[in-house]
Design a protein around this motif. Structure first.
Motif, PDB file in Angstrom:
ATOM      1  N   ARG A   7     -52.417   0.408   3.338  1.00  0.00           N
ATOM      2  CA  ARG A   7     -52.858   1.738   2.938  1.00  0.00           C
ATOM      3  C   ARG A   7     -54.261   1.652   2.341  1.00  0.00           C
ATOM      4  N   ILE A   8     -54.853   2.794   2.097  1.00  0.00           N
ATOM      5  CA  ILE A   8     -56.120   2.866   1.369  1.00  0.00           C
ATOM      6  C   ILE A   8     -55.801   2.968  -0.113  1.00  0.00           C
ATOM      7  N   ASP A   9     -56.442   2.161  -0.914  1.00  0.00           N
ATOM      8  CA  ASP A   9     -56.255   2.190  -2.365  1.00  0.00           C
ATOM      9  C   ASP A   9     -57.254   3.136  -3.024  1.00  0.00           C
ATOM     10  N   HIS A  10     -58.528   2.968  -2.695  1.00  0.00           N
ATOM     11  CA  HIS A  10     -59.563   3.840  -3.241  1.00  0.00           C
ATOM     12  C   HIS A  10     -60.735   3.911  -2.276  1.00  0.00           C
ATOM     13  N   VAL A  11     -61.522   4.946  -2.450  1.00  0.00           N
ATOM     14  CA  VAL A  11     -62.749   5.151  -1.682  1.00  0.00           C
ATOM     15  C   VAL A  11     -63.858   5.330  -2.701  1.00  0.00           C
ATOM     16  N   VAL A  12     -65.026   4.770  -2.434  1.00  0.00           N
ATOM     17  CA  VAL A  12     -66.182   4.940  -3.318  1.00  0.00           C
ATOM     18  C   VAL A  12     -67.009   6.112  -2.794  1.00  0.00           C
ATOM     19  N   LEU A  13     -67.277   7.039  -3.684  1.00  0.00           N
ATOM     20  CA  LEU A  13     -68.070   8.214  -3.350  1.00  0.00           C
ATOM     21  C   LEU A  13     -69.392   8.121  -4.097  1.00  0.00           C
ATOM     22  N   THR A  14     -70.476   7.981  -3.355  1.00  0.00           N
ATOM     23  CA  THR A  14     -71.808   7.947  -3.952  1.00  0.00           C
ATOM     24  C   THR A  14     -72.264   9.387  -4.152  1.00  0.00           C
ATOM     25  N   CYS A  15     -72.705   9.701  -5.356  1.00  0.00           N
ATOM     26  CA  CYS A  15     -73.063  11.086  -5.662  1.00  0.00           C
ATOM     27  C   CYS A  15     -74.376  11.156  -6.448  1.00  0.00           C
ATOM     28  N   SER A  16     -75.023  12.304  -6.343  1.00  0.00           N
ATOM     29  CA  SER A  16     -76.302  12.476  -7.033  1.00  0.00           C
ATOM     30  C   SER A  16     -76.113  12.833  -8.505  1.00  0.00           C
ATOM     31  N   ASP A  17     -74.946  13.388  -8.864  1.00  0.00           N
ATOM     32  CA  ASP A  17     -74.667  13.748 -10.249  1.00  0.00           C
ATOM     33  C   ASP A  17     -73.178  13.526 -10.496  1.00  0.00           C
ATOM     34  N   ILE A  18     -72.834  12.423 -11.137  1.00  0.00           N
ATOM     35  CA  ILE A  18     -71.424  12.058 -11.332  1.00  0.00           C
ATOM     36  C   ILE A  18     -70.663  13.141 -12.087  1.00  0.00           C
ATOM     37  N   GLY A  19     -71.253  13.699 -13.135  1.00  0.00           N
ATOM     38  CA  GLY A  19     -70.565  14.733 -13.909  1.00  0.00           C
ATOM     39  C   GLY A  19     -70.250  15.962 -13.078  1.00  0.00           C
ATOM     40  N   ILE A  42     -66.491   6.145 -13.794  1.00  0.00           N
ATOM     41  CA  ILE A  42     -65.665   7.334 -13.600  1.00  0.00           C
ATOM     42  C   ILE A  42     -64.939   7.242 -12.259  1.00  0.00           C
ATOM     43  N   ALA A  43     -63.647   7.579 -12.301  1.00  0.00           N
ATOM     44  CA  ALA A  43     -62.838   7.667 -11.091  1.00  0.00           C
ATOM     45  C   ALA A  43     -62.059   8.973 -11.132  1.00  0.00           C
ATOM     46  N   LEU A  44     -61.606   9.399  -9.976  1.00  0.00           N
ATOM     47  CA  LEU A  44     -60.785  10.588  -9.844  1.00  0.00           C
ATOM     48  C   LEU A  44     -59.468  10.188  -9.190  1.00  0.00           C
ATOM     49  N   ARG A  45     -58.370  10.361  -9.903  1.00  0.00           N
ATOM     50  CA  ARG A  45     -57.046   9.981  -9.402  1.00  0.00           C
ATOM     51  C   ARG A  45     -56.357  11.161  -8.734  1.00  0.00           C
ATOM     52  N   PHE A  46     -55.628  10.839  -7.664  1.00  0.00           N
ATOM     53  CA  PHE A  46     -54.767  11.818  -6.991  1.00  0.00           C
ATOM     54  C   PHE A  46     -53.687  11.020  -6.268  1.00  0.00           C
ATOM     55  N   GLY A  47     -52.433  11.388  -6.473  1.00  0.00           N
ATOM     56  CA  GLY A  47     -51.344  10.631  -5.876  1.00  0.00           C
ATOM     57  C   GLY A  47     -51.446   9.168  -6.270  1.00  0.00           C
ATOM     58  N   ALA A  48     -51.328   8.281  -5.301  1.00  0.00           N
ATOM     59  CA  ALA A  48     -51.412   6.841  -5.542  1.00  0.00           C
ATOM     60  C   ALA A  48     -52.777   6.279  -5.158  1.00  0.00           C
ATOM     61  N   GLN A  49     -53.799   7.146  -5.084  1.00  0.00           N
ATOM     62  CA  GLN A  49     -55.136   6.717  -4.705  1.00  0.00           C
ATOM     63  C   GLN A  49     -56.146   7.215  -5.729  1.00  0.00           C
ATOM     64  N   LYS A  50     -57.393   6.807  -5.518  1.00  0.00           N
ATOM     65  CA  LYS A  50     -58.463   7.326  -6.361  1.00  0.00           C
ATOM     66  C   LYS A  50     -59.795   7.258  -5.634  1.00  0.00           C
ATOM     67  N   LEU A  51     -60.731   8.072  -6.132  1.00  0.00           N
ATOM     68  CA  LEU A  51     -62.129   8.012  -5.724  1.00  0.00           C
ATOM     69  C   LEU A  51     -62.889   7.396  -6.882  1.00  0.00           C
ATOM     70  N   ASN A  52     -63.611   6.321  -6.641  1.00  0.00           N
ATOM     71  CA  ASN A  52     -64.531   5.771  -7.642  1.00  0.00           C
ATOM     72  C   ASN A  52     -65.881   6.424  -7.398  1.00  0.00           C
ATOM     73  N   LEU A  53     -66.523   6.909  -8.447  1.00  0.00           N
ATOM     74  CA  LEU A  53     -67.810   7.571  -8.308  1.00  0.00           C
ATOM     75  C   LEU A  53     -68.943   6.616  -8.658  1.00  0.00           C
ATOM     76  N   HIS A  54     -69.912   6.548  -7.764  1.00  0.00           N
ATOM     77  CA  HIS A  54     -71.127   5.755  -7.993  1.00  0.00           C
ATOM     78  C   HIS A  54     -72.311   6.696  -8.006  1.00  0.00           C
TER      79      HIS A  54
END
Length: 131
Positions: A7-19, A42-54
């Protein structure tokens, strides 16, 4: 032994403004913000996965060779019907780019609505209930 992925555990989302990005995913998609690591990432959790923010330009390492905001298309599954999703997006002042429309996901037929996050990433919200 054959190598397989479960399965996928987490995905990294690159963003211009983390907040701004964290606020949007919390408000619009109901994700839960968390801080982790000694540097309070900072990460965002949902279900059994998360998005890590960069943050764009940060040196988190290792990371994608050309990490940049607005380069992600991602699909999230919900238990709600698409009419409820469309209503919720309207309440949050989030424009629907496309849908509801029939699509094919990893588990078969589904219906999807598309919108964009603050960086312009394409966010697909889908349900197998209406396949």
């Amino acid at each position: 032994m054959k190598f397989t992925i479960d399965r996928i555990d987490h995905v990294v989302l690159t963003c211009s403004d983390i907040g701004l990005t964290a606020d949007w995913y919390e408000r619009v998609l109901g994700m839960e913000r968390e801080e982790f690591g000694a540097d309070k990432r900072i990460a965002l959790r949902f279900g059994a996965q998360k998005l890590n923010l960069h943050q764009v330009g940060s040196d988190v390492g290792p990371q994608a060779a050309k990490a940049q905001a607005s380069a992600l298309d991602i699909c999230f599954i919900t238990a709600l019907g698409m009419e409820d999703v469309v209503s919720h997006l309207a309440e949050q002042d989030v424009a629907v780019v496309e849908g509801p429309a029939p699509k094919i996901g990893a588990l078969g037929a589904m219906r999807s609505v598309y919108c964009r996050d603050p960086d312009g990433n394409l966010v697909e919200i889908s349900s197998y209930l209406e396949g």
